[in-house]
Design an enzyme around this catalytic site. Structure first.
Site, PDB file in Angstrom:
ATOM      1  N   LYS A  17       0.688  -1.620   0.107  1.00 21.26           N
ATOM      2  CA  LYS A  17      -0.324   0.406  -0.072  1.00 21.26           C
ATOM      3  C   LYS A  17       0.892   1.192   0.185  1.00 21.26           C
ATOM      4  O   LYS A  17       0.275   2.565  -1.413  1.00 21.26           O
ATOM      5  CB  LYS A  17      -0.798   0.037   1.129  1.00 21.26           C
ATOM      6  CG  LYS A  17      -2.128  -0.891   1.611  1.00 21.26           C
ATOM      7  CD  LYS A  17      -2.714  -0.834   2.069  1.00 21.26           C
ATOM      8  CE  LYS A  17      -2.490  -1.088   4.041  1.00 21.26           C
ATOM      9  NZ  LYS A  17      -2.065  -2.262   3.935  1.00 21.26           N
ATOM     10  N   ARG A  97     -10.191  -0.329   8.685  1.00 20.95           N
ATOM     11  CA  ARG A  97      -9.844  -1.276   8.300  1.00 20.95           C
ATOM     12  C   ARG A  97     -10.808  -1.724   9.304  1.00 20.95           C
ATOM     13  O   ARG A  97     -10.435  -3.392   9.697  1.00 20.95           O
ATOM     14  CB  ARG A  97      -8.912  -0.636   9.639  1.00 20.95           C
ATOM     15  CG  ARG A  97      -7.221  -1.521   8.988  1.00 20.95           C
ATOM     16  CD  ARG A  97      -6.381  -1.214  10.041  1.00 20.95           C
ATOM     17  NE  ARG A  97      -5.259  -2.419  10.070  1.00 20.95           N
ATOM     18  CZ  ARG A  97      -3.889  -1.497   9.027  1.00 20.95           C
ATOM     19  NH1 ARG A  97      -3.598   0.477   9.247  1.00 20.95           N
ATOM     20  NH2 ARG A  97      -2.980  -2.229   9.249  1.00 20.95           N
ATOM     21  N   ARG A 132      11.891  -6.725   6.729  1.00 22.42           N
ATOM     22  CA  ARG A 132      11.402  -4.803   6.198  1.00 22.42           C
ATOM     23  C   ARG A 132      12.220  -3.667   7.298  1.00 22.42           C
ATOM     24  O   ARG A 132      12.261  -3.852   7.698  1.00 22.42           O
ATOM     25  CB  ARG A 132       9.928  -4.572   5.971  1.00 22.42           C
ATOM     26  CG  ARG A 132       9.913  -3.201   6.052  1.00 22.42           C
ATOM     27  CD  ARG A 132       8.339  -2.399   5.279  1.00 22.42           C
ATOM     28  NE  ARG A 132       7.057  -2.951   6.758  1.00 22.42           N
ATOM     29  CZ  ARG A 132       5.912  -2.124   5.632  1.00 22.42           C
ATOM     30  NH1 ARG A 132       5.450  -2.031   5.282  1.00 22.42           N
ATOM     31  NH2 ARG A 132       5.037  -2.000   7.053  1.00 22.42           N
ATOM     32  N   ARG A 165      10.499  -2.451  12.677  1.00 20.87           N
ATOM     33  CA  ARG A 165       9.415  -2.477  13.294  1.00 20.87           C
ATOM     34  C   ARG A 165       9.019  -3.372  14.529  1.00 20.87           C
ATOM     35  O   ARG A 165       8.981  -4.433  14.359  1.00 20.87           O
ATOM     36  CB  ARG A 165       8.187  -1.705  12.437  1.00 20.87           C
ATOM     37  CG  ARG A 165       8.272  -0.128  12.182  1.00 20.87           C
ATOM     38  CD  ARG A 165       7.679   0.196  11.067  1.00 20.87           C
ATOM     39  NE  ARG A 165       6.074  -0.427  11.123  1.00 20.87           N
ATOM     40  CZ  ARG A 165       5.529  -0.689  10.194  1.00 20.87           C
ATOM     41  NH1 ARG A 165       6.346   0.353   9.776  1.00 20.87           N
ATOM     42  NH2 ARG A 165       4.025  -0.895  10.716  1.00 20.87           N
ATOM     43  N   ARG A 176      -1.238  -9.791  12.468  1.00 19.61           N
ATOM     44  CA  ARG A 176      -1.897  -8.600  12.323  1.00 19.61           C
ATOM     45  C   ARG A 176      -2.800  -9.526  10.717  1.00 19.61           C
ATOM     46  O   ARG A 176      -3.899  -8.590  10.064  1.00 19.61           O
ATOM     47  CB  ARG A 176      -0.423  -7.293  11.419  1.00 19.61           C
ATOM     48  CG  ARG A 176      -0.466  -6.964  12.437  1.00 19.61           C
ATOM     49  CD  ARG A 176       0.979  -6.071  12.246  1.00 19.61           C
ATOM     50  NE  ARG A 176       0.904  -5.171  11.376  1.00 19.61           N
ATOM     51  CZ  ARG A 176       1.764  -5.134  10.391  1.00 19.61           C
ATOM     52  NH1 ARG A 176       3.237  -5.573  10.592  1.00 19.61           N
ATOM     53  NH2 ARG A 176       1.927  -4.535   9.515  1.00 19.61           N
TER      54      ARG A 176
HETATM   55  P1  AMP Z   1      -0.237   0.422   9.054  1.00 17.61           P
HETATM   56  O1  AMP Z   1       1.093   0.687   8.955  1.00 17.61           O
HETATM   57  O2  AMP Z   1      -1.057   0.501   8.255  1.00 17.61           O
HETATM   58  O3  AMP Z   1       0.212  -1.239   9.046  1.00 17.61           O
HETATM   59  O4  AMP Z   1      -0.190   0.287  10.222  1.00 17.61           O
HETATM   60  C1  AMP Z   1       0.567  -0.126  11.694  1.00 17.61           C
HETATM   61  C2  AMP Z   1      -0.265  -0.592  13.231  1.00 17.61           C
HETATM   62  O5  AMP Z   1      -1.736   1.239  13.473  1.00 17.61           O
HETATM   63  C3  AMP Z   1      -1.661  -1.219  12.456  1.00 17.61           C
HETATM   64  O6  AMP Z   1      -1.191  -2.367  12.684  1.00 17.61           O
HETATM   65  C4  AMP Z   1      -2.530  -0.936  13.864  1.00 17.61           C
HETATM   66  O7  AMP Z   1      -2.462  -1.353  15.443  1.00 17.61           O
HETATM   67  C5  AMP Z   1      -2.390   0.412  13.568  1.00 17.61           C
HETATM   68  N1  AMP Z   1      -3.786   0.938  12.690  1.00 17.61           N
HETATM   69  C6  AMP Z   1      -3.209   1.731  11.779  1.00 17.61           C
HETATM   70  N2  AMP Z   1      -4.467   1.937  11.227  1.00 17.61           N
HETATM   71  C7  AMP Z   1      -5.326   1.808  11.726  1.00 17.61           C
HETATM   72  C8  AMP Z   1      -6.851   2.110  11.491  1.00 17.61           C
HETATM   73  N3  AMP Z   1      -7.304   2.113  10.614  1.00 17.61           N
HETATM   74  N4  AMP Z   1      -7.486   0.864  12.781  1.00 17.61           N
HETATM   75  C9  AMP Z   1      -7.614   0.573  13.947  1.00 17.61           C
HETATM   76  N5  AMP Z   1      -5.494   0.788  13.846  1.00 17.61           N
HETATM   77  C10 AMP Z   1      -5.152   0.851  13.248  1.00 17.61           C
END
Ligand code: AMP
Length: 221
Positions: A17, A97, A132, A165, A176
């Site tokens: 993404k 999400r 990553r 991370r 996840r």
């Molecule tokens: P990402 O970098 O988009 O994978 O986001 C990292 C983490 O942030 C996710 O695993 C969630 O814990 C949190 N997160 C990001 N966006 C959301 C969302 N829309 N709703 C809930 N948690 C989120």
């Protein structure tokens, strides 16, 4: 060429993404809103929201909907999410999400014109994410195998030390993916009318080209 004003990027963690978002921003001059990046910035700044969110993020769980909706509602009201004629315009990456988050967008009259769904098998994602490395300074992504920095462990762009991370380790990744499948994948059906599905298991440039072609053609399917 007409392009959608409100776009959502949908896909499992590691589906690509972030890379597609960067390409769309360059080509379509749209503001990119990554909730993951926003939360990580809040964590780094040590804000109340950040400290609360971190307890969920580190174990691969979703941050509660009310926190996320408040964060995004405030952000989309800012000027860089409006075009000259006042039309709200954005590229959401990582939001919504959950179904309640999608409802919150609709409730505000901000439902998407196009939903780009990057489709990638779980095992491909696990390989991508465990390797990553990310730049906490500018957000640039690297990979121990596929995209190494010029100087080991240092960002090419801003010289910041790269990090692995906490949520890019195998156990949280599996969590996840399970979270994605249970809570986020229902959005594919929810957005069937706006959906543009792209095979994400290809070279990043090929994926981006496919996305741009379909977005510009305005074709859902
Ligand atoms: P990402 O970098 O988009 O994978 O986001 C990292 C983490 O942030 C996710 O695993 C969630 O814990 C949190 N997160 C990001 N966006 C959301 C969302 N829309 N709703 C809930 N948690 C989120």
């Amino acid at each position: 060429m007409t392009t959608p004003n409100r776009m959502i990027l949908l896909g499992a963690p590691g589906a690509g993404k972030g890379t597609v978002a960067k390409g769309l921003v360059d080509h379509l001059k749209v503001t990119h809103l990554s909730t993951g990046d926003m939360l990580r910035a809040a964590v780094a700044a040590g804000t109340e929201v950040g400290l609360h969110a971190k307890t969920f993020m580190d174990r691969g769980a979703l941050v509660p909907d009310d926190v996320m909706v408040a964060l995004i509602a405030e952000r989309v009201s800012q000027d860089d999410c409006k075009s000259e004629d006042g039309t709200v315009r954005f590229l959401l990456d990582g939001f919504p999400r959950t179904l309640p988050q999608a409802d919150a967008l609709d409730d505000r009259g901000l439902g998407p014109d196009a939903v780009i769904h990057l489709d990638v098998a779980n095992e491909v994602v696990v390989g991508r994410l465990t390797g990553r490395r990310s730049c906490p300074g500018c957000g640039a992504p690297y990979h121990v195998e596929f995209k190494q920095p010029k100087v080991a462990g240092i960002c090419d762009i801003c010289d910041t030390a790269l990090v692995h991370r906490a949520d890019d380790r195998e156990e949280p990744i599996r969590k996840r993916l399970a979270t994605y499948s249970a809570q986020t994948s229902p959005l594919v059906e929810r957005y069937s009318a706006e959906l543009i599905t792209i095979d994400g298991d290809n070279a990043p440039s090929a994926v981006l080209n496919a996305v741009l072609e379909r977005v510009s053609a305005g074709s859902a399917g």
